[in-house]
Design a protein around this motif. Structure first.
Motif, PDB file in Angstrom:
ATOM      1  N   GLU A 236       0.826  -1.205   0.000  1.00  0.00           N
ATOM      2  CA  GLU A 236       0.000   0.000   0.000  1.00  0.00           C
ATOM      3  C   GLU A 236       0.861   1.255   0.000  1.00  0.00           C
ATOM      4  O   GLU A 236       0.560   2.236  -0.693  1.00  0.00           O
ATOM      5  CB  GLU A 236      -0.937   0.000   1.222  1.00  0.00           C
ATOM      6  N   ARG A 237       1.956   1.252   0.775  1.00  0.00           N
ATOM      7  CA  ARG A 237       2.857   2.404   0.827  1.00  0.00           C
ATOM      8  C   ARG A 237       3.552   2.579  -0.517  1.00  0.00           C
ATOM      9  O   ARG A 237       3.718   3.694  -1.008  1.00  0.00           O
ATOM     10  CB  ARG A 237       3.896   2.227   1.935  1.00  0.00           C
ATOM     11  N   LYS A 238       3.968   1.467  -1.139  1.00  0.00           N
ATOM     12  CA  LYS A 238       4.622   1.556  -2.441  1.00  0.00           C
ATOM     13  C   LYS A 238       3.666   2.173  -3.467  1.00  0.00           C
ATOM     14  O   LYS A 238       4.063   3.054  -4.242  1.00  0.00           O
ATOM     15  CB  LYS A 238       5.072   0.167  -2.894  1.00  0.00           C
ATOM     16  N   LYS A 239       2.417   1.710  -3.465  1.00  0.00           N
ATOM     17  CA  LYS A 239       1.442   2.235  -4.422  1.00  0.00           C
ATOM     18  C   LYS A 239       1.182   3.719  -4.183  1.00  0.00           C
ATOM     19  O   LYS A 239       1.106   4.513  -5.133  1.00  0.00           O
ATOM     20  CB  LYS A 239       0.139   1.442  -4.288  1.00  0.00           C
ATOM     21  N   GLU A 240       1.073   4.110  -2.911  1.00  0.00           N
ATOM     22  CA  GLU A 240       0.836   5.518  -2.581  1.00  0.00           C
ATOM     23  C   GLU A 240       1.988   6.396  -3.075  1.00  0.00           C
ATOM     24  O   GLU A 240       1.776   7.457  -3.667  1.00  0.00           O
ATOM     25  CB  GLU A 240       0.673   5.664  -1.065  1.00  0.00           C
ATOM     26  N   ILE A 241       3.218   5.950  -2.848  1.00  0.00           N
ATOM     27  CA  ILE A 241       4.393   6.726  -3.262  1.00  0.00           C
ATOM     28  C   ILE A 241       4.460   6.835  -4.780  1.00  0.00           C
ATOM     29  O   ILE A 241       4.714   7.910  -5.339  1.00  0.00           O
ATOM     30  CB  ILE A 241       5.669   6.085  -2.693  1.00  0.00           C
ATOM     31  N   ILE A 242       4.228   5.726  -5.483  1.00  0.00           N
ATOM     32  CA  ILE A 242       4.294   5.730  -6.952  1.00  0.00           C
ATOM     33  C   ILE A 242       3.244   6.662  -7.528  1.00  0.00           C
ATOM     34  O   ILE A 242       3.531   7.491  -8.404  1.00  0.00           O
ATOM     35  CB  ILE A 242       4.109   4.301  -7.490  1.00  0.00           C
ATOM     36  N   GLU A 243       1.998   6.557  -7.047  1.00  0.00           N
ATOM     37  CA  GLU A 243       0.926   7.377  -7.604  1.00  0.00           C
ATOM     38  C   GLU A 243       1.151   8.863  -7.326  1.00  0.00           C
ATOM     39  O   GLU A 243       0.909   9.713  -8.202  1.00  0.00           O
ATOM     40  CB  GLU A 243      -0.414   6.926  -7.024  1.00  0.00           C
ATOM     41  N   LEU A 244       1.627   9.200  -6.115  1.00  0.00           N
ATOM     42  CA  LEU A 244       1.862  10.603  -5.796  1.00  0.00           C
ATOM     43  C   LEU A 244       3.007  11.165  -6.626  1.00  0.00           C
ATOM     44  O   LEU A 244       2.930  12.289  -7.131  1.00  0.00           O
ATOM     45  CB  LEU A 244       2.154  10.762  -4.305  1.00  0.00           C
ATOM     46  N   GLU A 245       4.060  10.381  -6.806  1.00  0.00           N
ATOM     47  CA  GLU A 245       5.190  10.883  -7.593  1.00  0.00           C
ATOM     48  C   GLU A 245       4.785  11.110  -9.051  1.00  0.00           C
ATOM     49  O   GLU A 245       5.197  12.082  -9.684  1.00  0.00           O
ATOM     50  CB  GLU A 245       6.356   9.903  -7.522  1.00  0.00           C
ATOM     51  N   ARG A 246       3.968  10.211  -9.600  1.00  0.00           N
ATOM     52  CA  ARG A 246       3.538  10.364 -10.995  1.00  0.00           C
ATOM     53  C   ARG A 246       2.651  11.599 -11.170  1.00  0.00           C
ATOM     54  O   ARG A 246       2.692  12.252 -12.216  1.00  0.00           O
ATOM     55  CB  ARG A 246       2.782   9.121 -11.446  1.00  0.00           C
ATOM     56  N   ALA A 247       1.863  11.947 -10.145  1.00  0.00           N
ATOM     57  CA  ALA A 247       0.956  13.092 -10.253  1.00  0.00           C
ATOM     58  C   ALA A 247       1.600  14.393  -9.794  1.00  0.00           C
ATOM     59  O   ALA A 247       0.985  15.455  -9.887  1.00  0.00           O
ATOM     60  CB  ALA A 247      -0.303  12.830  -9.423  1.00  0.00           C
ATOM     61  N   LEU A 248       2.846  14.332  -9.334  1.00  0.00           N
ATOM     62  CA  LEU A 248       3.466  15.462  -8.649  1.00  0.00           C
ATOM     63  C   LEU A 248       3.513  16.712  -9.515  1.00  0.00           C
ATOM     64  O   LEU A 248       3.202  17.819  -9.046  1.00  0.00           O
ATOM     65  CB  LEU A 248       4.889  15.069  -8.211  1.00  0.00           C
ATOM     66  N   ASP A 249       3.905  16.571 -10.781  1.00  0.00           N
ATOM     67  CA  ASP A 249       4.064  17.739 -11.646  1.00  0.00           C
ATOM     68  C   ASP A 249       2.749  18.443 -11.918  1.00  0.00           C
ATOM     69  O   ASP A 249       2.745  19.635 -12.253  1.00  0.00           O
ATOM     70  CB  ASP A 249       4.715  17.328 -12.971  1.00  0.00           C
ATOM     71  N   GLY A 250       1.638  17.739 -11.795  1.00  0.00           N
ATOM     72  CA  GLY A 250       0.343  18.357 -12.071  1.00  0.00           C
ATOM     73  C   GLY A 250      -0.356  18.908 -10.847  1.00  0.00           C
ATOM     74  O   GLY A 250      -1.491  19.378 -10.960  1.00  0.00           O
ATOM     75  N   LEU A 251       0.255  18.845  -9.685  1.00  0.00           N
ATOM     76  CA  LEU A 251      -0.373  19.302  -8.444  1.00  0.00           C
ATOM     77  C   LEU A 251       0.132  20.688  -8.063  1.00  0.00           C
ATOM     78  O   LEU A 251       1.333  20.966  -8.159  1.00  0.00           O
ATOM     79  CB  LEU A 251      -0.072  18.330  -7.301  1.00  0.00           C
ATOM     80  N   ASP A 252      -0.796  21.572  -7.656  1.00  0.00           N
ATOM     81  CA  ASP A 252      -0.367  22.860  -7.123  1.00  0.00           C
ATOM     82  C   ASP A 252       0.067  22.675  -5.673  1.00  0.00           C
ATOM     83  O   ASP A 252      -0.049  21.583  -5.091  1.00  0.00           O
ATOM     84  CB  ASP A 252      -1.497  23.889  -7.232  1.00  0.00           C
ATOM     85  N   TYR A 253       0.567  23.743  -5.066  1.00  0.00           N
ATOM     86  CA  TYR A 253       1.124  23.657  -3.716  1.00  0.00           C
ATOM     87  C   TYR A 253       0.067  23.314  -2.672  1.00  0.00           C
ATOM     88  O   TYR A 253       0.369  22.647  -1.674  1.00  0.00           O
ATOM     89  CB  TYR A 253       1.822  24.959  -3.341  1.00  0.00           C
ATOM     90  N   PHE A 254      -1.177  23.782  -2.867  1.00  0.00           N
ATOM     91  CA  PHE A 254      -2.235  23.412  -1.918  1.00  0.00           C
ATOM     92  C   PHE A 254      -2.574  21.929  -2.063  1.00  0.00           C
ATOM     93  O   PHE A 254      -2.713  21.213  -1.070  1.00  0.00           O
ATOM     94  CB  PHE A 254      -3.492  24.270  -2.155  1.00  0.00           C
TER      95      PHE A 254
END
Length: 453
Positions: free
Chosen positions: A102-120
């Motif tokens: 679950e932690r691996k999946k959370e880290i992978i998904e967040l890193e892939r979406a990182l460039d499209g996320l604003d600071y909030f």
């Protein structure tokens, strides 16, 4: 590897390996050999293809691949059809690290979406969230994504992923918790500014104040006190005399002190001073040195080396950091060498002598003071018919480091016998017999060598 088609730590020869996406090569400090082998891997490649195209030889190439695997530069990969999930995600999820799925999946998904996320969004907050919520969200996220929280665990490629996430979290916190940076960020992102305004609850209008009574008005006539005649008009002579000075008007009372306003001005001055290039550099250097020393105290030599190396790049004349950098690099290499020796033993127990030899050779290249790495490299090298000159150097090094070990003396004697240096071999076996008079191999060798020269 003729006896087995599997390379422990990598997989079958026909399996694929892939380069970790968004790899920070500067952070890994790759050697020329490691960079060359990594270029052969490319995006994804079969293991046997890498071994066949490498000019280092199979054993050395396997050792370099294992080193790249330990550094988190490559991971096992599974090639799938285009309508299946991306290979990089499959490879990362299949990577053997000390993290729950679950932690691996959370880290992978967040890193892939990182460039499209604003600071909030990266902090999980609504647009316009106040600084107090920003600080709390950053604190909670740090507990989940700071790599130092997993000290001593094997994170593989996930260490680089978490470091990238944590950098974005830190940037978001630094911008949204400081009013001037926050205003500039919202100005540069009008959509966020509008969303922040819409999300803010409208404050009720203030109650209308009662109008002040109008001042009484009187006719603009000269008033004369009753019973007195008006003063005569001044003559030209009298008017020439200076009029008496009127007392100075009292100074206006200072405006009431607004504590919030004063605090805001003080914070703005401090922020402006901190933005000065000289002050910002000194603050950054101080932070890096403190973080590097803290990493040293908890034995995280890799983190300490990265911080001190960055300080040395920014301030080459810093002698304290130059000394610390040498010490940290030595301890880091010693630590990695010990890990490789342990891995070599495990490979030996599983019958993978080629992989074990590669691990021992890598350990000795990292720390030439590691007697066990030298001894085991020489022992397996002799068994596998490696170059006798190189094996002799390793065996002699093991004896020089620990001359009181009988097995080291016996191994060196065997190597000397195989290389034709029988007189030297006889002296070495005699030293072994002095250490252990009952050593059967030393006694047999001395009996054989007694009349052969």
């Amino acid at each position: 590897m003729s006896a087995s088609n599997t390379i422990v730590g990598l997989g079958a020869r026909t399996d694929h390996i892939a380069t970790v996406p968004n790899l920070d090569l500067a952070r890994l400090q790759l050697s020329p050999e490691e960079a060359g082998v990594l270029s052969l891997v490319g995006r994804v490649e079969r293991i046997d293809q890498v071994l066949s195209r490498s000019t280092l030889g199979e054993a050395r190439t396997i050792a370099v691949l294992l080193a790249l695997r330990a550094k988190g530069a490559i991971v096992p990969a599974r090639v799938v059809q285009r309508n299946q999930p991306a290979p990089a995600v499959d490879a990362a999820m299949a990577e053997e690290v000390d993290l729950e799925p679950e932690r691996k999946k959370e880290i992978i998904e967040l890193e892939r979406a990182l460039d499209g996320l604003d600071y909030f969004a990266v902090l999980g907050l609504r647009p316009g969230a106040p600084a107090t919520e920003v600080k709390q969200a950053y604190y909670n996220a740090s507990r989940r994504f700071h790599p130092d929280r997993y000290f001593g665990k094997n994170l593989g490629s996930f260490r680089a992923r978490m470091e990238r996430i944590f950098r974005k979290l830190t940037d978001a916190h630094n911008v949204l918790s400081q009013q001037d940076k926050r205003d500039a960020y919202l100005k540069a992102n009008p959509a966020l500014a509008l969303a922040s305004t819409a999300a803010a609850a409208p404050s009720p209008p203030p109650a209308a104040a009662s109008p002040a009574p109008a001042a009484a008005s009187y006719p603009a006539t000269e008033l004369t006190p009753i019973g007195l005649t008006p003063p005569p008009a001044p003559s030209p002579l009298r008017s020439a005399r200076p009029a008496p000075l009127s007392p100075p008007a009292p100074a206006p009372a200072p405006p009431p002190v607004n504590d919030a306003e004063s605090e805001a001005r003080r914070a703005e001055r401090q922020a402006r001073l901190a933005r000065h290039p000289y002050m910002a550099k000194n603050v950054r250097l101080t932070e890096l040195v403190a973080r590097g020393k803290a990493a040293m105290s908890r034995g995280d030599w890799e983190r300490a080396y990265q911080d001190f190396h960055q300080v040395q790049t920014m301030d080459p004349k810093n002698r304290e950091v130059a000394t610390l950098l040498v010490e940290v690099r030595r301890r880091h290499d010693e630590q990695r060498a010990s890990v490789e020796v342990t891995r070599g033993r495990e490979l030996e127990q599983h019958g993978d002598d080629v992989g074990a030899l590669a691990a021992y050779r890598l350990a000795f290249s990292l720390d030439n003071q590691n007697a066990e790495a030298a001894f085991r490299s020489a022992k397996l090298g002799l068994q596998q018919g490696q170059d006798v000159g190189e094996v002799r150097v390793l065996a002699q090094r093991a004896v020089d480091l620990l001359p009181g070990r009988v097995e080291h003396q016996v191994l060196l004697g065997r190597v000397l016998m195989d290389s034709g240096s029988k007189k030297q071999a006889k002296r070495v076996f005699e030293d072994a017999a002095k250490l252990d008079p009952d050593n059967a191999e030393a006694k047999a060798a001395l009996k054989k060598l007694r009349w052969t020269f």
